[in-house]
Design a protein around this motif. Structure first.
Motif, mmCIF file in Angstrom:
data_model
loop_
_atom_site.group_PDB
_atom_site.id
_atom_site.type_symbol
_atom_site.label_atom_id
_atom_site.label_comp_id
_atom_site.label_asym_id
_atom_site.label_seq_id
_atom_site.Cartn_x
_atom_site.Cartn_y
_atom_site.Cartn_z
ATOM 1 N N GLN A 87 0.141 -12.573 -13.984
ATOM 2 C CA GLN A 87 0.981 -13.754 -13.861
ATOM 3 C C GLN A 87 2.418 -13.370 -14.166
ATOM 4 N N LYS A 88 3.340 -14.284 -13.970
ATOM 5 C CA LYS A 88 4.760 -13.951 -14.129
ATOM 6 C C LYS A 88 5.098 -13.374 -15.494
ATOM 7 N N ASN A 117 9.569 -8.717 -1.115
ATOM 8 C CA ASN A 117 8.921 -7.426 -1.334
ATOM 9 C C ASN A 117 9.575 -6.643 -2.462
ATOM 10 N N ARG A 118 10.870 -6.569 -2.469
ATOM 11 C CA ARG A 118 11.591 -5.821 -3.503
ATOM 12 C C ARG A 118 11.257 -6.366 -4.893
ATOM 13 N N ALA A 160 0.849 -1.205 0.000
ATOM 14 C CA ALA A 160 0.000 0.000 0.000
ATOM 15 C C ALA A 160 0.878 1.246 0.000
ATOM 16 N N MET A 161 1.957 1.230 0.764
ATOM 17 C CA MET A 161 2.877 2.369 0.795
ATOM 18 C C MET A 161 3.560 2.557 -0.562
ATOM 19 N N PHE A 162 3.937 1.477 -1.203
ATOM 20 C CA PHE A 162 4.526 1.515 -2.538
ATOM 21 C C PHE A 162 3.585 2.228 -3.505
ATOM 22 N N LEU A 163 2.307 1.880 -3.458
ATOM 23 C CA LEU A 163 1.321 2.506 -4.339
ATOM 24 C C LEU A 163 1.125 3.979 -3.988
ATOM 25 N N ALA A 213 9.158 -4.409 -7.916
ATOM 26 C CA ALA A 213 9.755 -4.285 -9.252
ATOM 27 C C ALA A 213 8.835 -4.900 -10.302
ATOM 28 N N PHE A 214 8.244 -6.028 -9.967
ATOM 29 C CA PHE A 214 7.311 -6.707 -10.869
ATOM 30 C C PHE A 214 6.096 -5.824 -11.141
#
Length: 120
Positions: free
Chosen positions: A113-114, A84-85, A16-19, A89-90
């Protein structure tokens, strides 16, 4: 109208913080009274009331969407376990596409998906 997300329990609050750092309105279930014990139905109710897209790894939300439709919209991550990292990045890689998909149609199921994005 800007997109709004609610991040499900099995994903980290830091998502959520990333967003939020990308100026995207996002909350995590731990921001609500029942915290990590918030049930799927409570999350669905919150998503409907607050017009949020559920970000989850939980296939129960896929089943709910397929059986009952929208709302709520769902972003289902089928990426396996990522640090998390790696997760951030994904998501960064696909964020523009995700935003475009939901802006084109709010009532949507997106499966990330990947190696691909599937949407309904």
């Amino acid at each position: 109208m800007n997109l709004r997300f609610i991040v499900d329990t099995q994903l980290p609050p830091s998502l959520a913080m990333f967003l939020k750092r990308r100026n995207i309105d996002a909350t995590h279930v731990t921001d609500y009274p029942n915290g990590a014990f918030t049930s799927d139905y409570e999350i669905i109710d919150i998503a409907k009331k607050e017009v949020r897209i559920i970000i989850t790894k939980d296939s129960d939300f896929l089943d709910y969407y397929l059986l009952r439709g929208c709302p709520p919209s769902v972003l289902l991550l089928q990426t396996g376990n990522l640090k998390n990292r790696e997760l951030f990045a994904f998501l960064e890689k696909y964020m523009e596409q995700i935003i475009t998909l939901y802006k084109d149609d709010r009532n949507r199921l997106v499966i990330l998906q990947k190696n691909r994005i599937v949407f309904f």
